[in-house]
Design an enzyme around this catalytic site. Sequence first.
Site, short mmCIF file in Angstrom:
data_model
loop_
_atom_site.label_atom_id
_atom_site.label_comp_id
_atom_site.label_asym_id
_atom_site.label_seq_id
_atom_site.Cartn_x
_atom_site.Cartn_y
_atom_site.Cartn_z
N GLU A 26 61.26 95.95 31.82
CA GLU A 26 59.46 96.68 31.08
C GLU A 26 58.26 96.74 32.21
O GLU A 26 57.78 97.31 32.62
CB GLU A 26 59.74 96.26 29.91
CG GLU A 26 60.86 96.00 29.09
CD GLU A 26 60.26 95.92 27.41
OE1 GLU A 26 59.46 96.70 26.50
OE2 GLU A 26 60.59 94.56 27.06
N LYS A 73 60.82 70.77 21.45
CA LYS A 73 60.17 70.51 20.07
C LYS A 73 59.82 71.69 19.34
O LYS A 73 58.83 72.51 19.42
CB LYS A 73 59.20 69.82 20.32
CG LYS A 73 58.27 69.06 19.02
CD LYS A 73 57.30 68.77 18.66
CE LYS A 73 57.09 67.38 17.18
NZ LYS A 73 56.04 66.32 17.66
N TYR A 127 48.53 57.26 11.99
CA TYR A 127 49.24 56.49 12.42
C TYR A 127 48.70 55.95 14.15
O TYR A 127 48.23 57.12 13.98
CB TYR A 127 50.82 56.10 12.51
CG TYR A 127 51.33 57.03 12.90
CD1 TYR A 127 51.15 57.02 14.77
CD2 TYR A 127 51.73 58.22 12.61
CE1 TYR A 127 51.60 58.09 15.39
CE2 TYR A 127 52.15 59.17 13.12
CZ TYR A 127 51.97 59.23 15.06
OH TYR A 127 52.64 60.77 15.64
N THR A 131 54.33 57.61 19.41
CA THR A 131 54.98 57.84 18.28
C THR A 131 56.18 56.75 17.55
O THR A 131 56.20 55.77 16.99
CB THR A 131 55.37 59.28 17.28
OG1 THR A 131 54.56 60.09 17.33
CG2 THR A 131 55.84 58.45 16.13
N SER A 166 51.50 61.27 23.15
CA SER A 166 51.95 62.78 24.58
C SER A 166 50.90 63.72 24.27
O SER A 166 50.58 64.50 25.80
CB SER A 166 53.26 62.68 24.24
OG SER A 166 53.53 63.30 22.96
N GLN A 167 49.92 63.83 23.02
CA GLN A 167 49.00 64.23 23.46
C GLN A 167 48.26 64.29 24.96
O GLN A 167 47.96 65.32 25.43
CB GLN A 167 48.30 65.04 22.11
CG GLN A 167 47.50 63.80 21.33
CD GLN A 167 48.61 62.93 20.89
OE1 GLN A 167 49.43 62.72 20.85
NE2 GLN A 167 47.67 62.56 20.17
N THR A 214 56.53 62.86 20.98
CA THR A 214 56.96 63.78 20.91
C THR A 214 57.20 65.29 21.54
O THR A 214 56.93 66.73 21.79
CB THR A 214 58.10 63.99 19.78
OG1 THR A 214 56.98 63.90 18.53
CG2 THR A 214 58.85 62.65 19.69
N ASP A 215 55.75 65.61 21.13
CA ASP A 215 54.82 66.21 21.52
C ASP A 215 54.54 67.17 22.98
O ASP A 215 55.19 67.60 22.86
CB ASP A 215 53.39 66.24 21.75
CG ASP A 215 52.50 66.20 20.50
OD1 ASP A 215 53.59 66.41 19.44
OD2 ASP A 215 51.51 65.56 20.06
#
Length: 352
Positions: A309, A188, A49, A36, A82-83, A115-116
């Site tokens: 647990e 994130k 975008y 981005t 970044s995805q 950022t992803d």
Amino acid sequence: MKPYTYFVFVLFSSLQVSAQQQNKLPNVVILATGGTIAGAGTSSVGTAYTAGKLPIDALLNALPEARKIANLTGEQVASVGSQSMHDSVWLKLAKRINELAAKPEVDGIVITHGTDTEGETGYFLQLTVKTEKPVVLAGAMRSATAISADGPMNLYNAIVTASNKKSSNRGVLVCMNDHIFSAREVTKTNTTNVATFQSPNTGPLGTVFDGKVEYYHSILRKHTVQTEFDISQVNSLPKVDILYGYANMNPVLLEAVVNDKAQGVVIAGVGNGNLYPTVEARVKDITRKGVIIVRSSRTGSGRVTLNSETDDAALGTIVADDLNPQKARILLQLALLKTKDPKKIQEMFFKY
């Protein structure tokens, strides 16, 4: 002295001063991967975008102030949202950082990133780059063409951070929204907010504001030059998948990823990494076949405790400690390059 001669003298003197000033500045290399921060849209107020549209030169030309902080050079390593980040870019990026960091004239490195998956890339670099020099990631929540774009300030702050000697030997860092985070801890937390990056378990390491860097604490986990992971000759990473835990989870999902030749599986379990009973029953059979299964948590913070647990000794499972599922996957990928011994891999999760 004649006017013309005086003008030449003043010009020559100013150029000398400018050259001297440049020689005193740290040398910072910017490695661009897209995202981005390099995105451009058709509307300055809309959220649509195209990521990675602007080259690194365009980003640096928009920041003339940064050249007063450091001597800057830029390289385009990738140009993706970044995805779409994948292992081959991680390996290429880590190797290039190691090459640059080995040069005595390079003082710091900044990576622009979407950022992803910025936190994931940062943690991969945290484990694989071999330098004490500052390595800093920066991204943006708003594209470069948006009103009040946050990318320029995040990039400027990252350059300031990478130029500061106090940033050395702190592991890989992430600069977002005036905060400095450890790449191990940051994640994130919001889909669109500029304050999306947080470190739920530890908080930020420090701040960068008005060109000033302040640190409040350091991480104690091993990183960078302290790790055992050498990717200099590695061209691919082991296949590791993540499954999300939920009420009445279907064990067929676990069977599917194992049948697809996953060498490891991270399960984002409920609560303290707990597994649904039918899934737990299958886990024991799968770990006996040599597939490494790590229990993480979908909660977003806290530690997954060993033999609490869940009876990990009986199941043959490993706990992620306080790593979130996506970062547990990265550590498991790198661990599998070294060993398939569950006990040794568990030690790595407590060490890194």
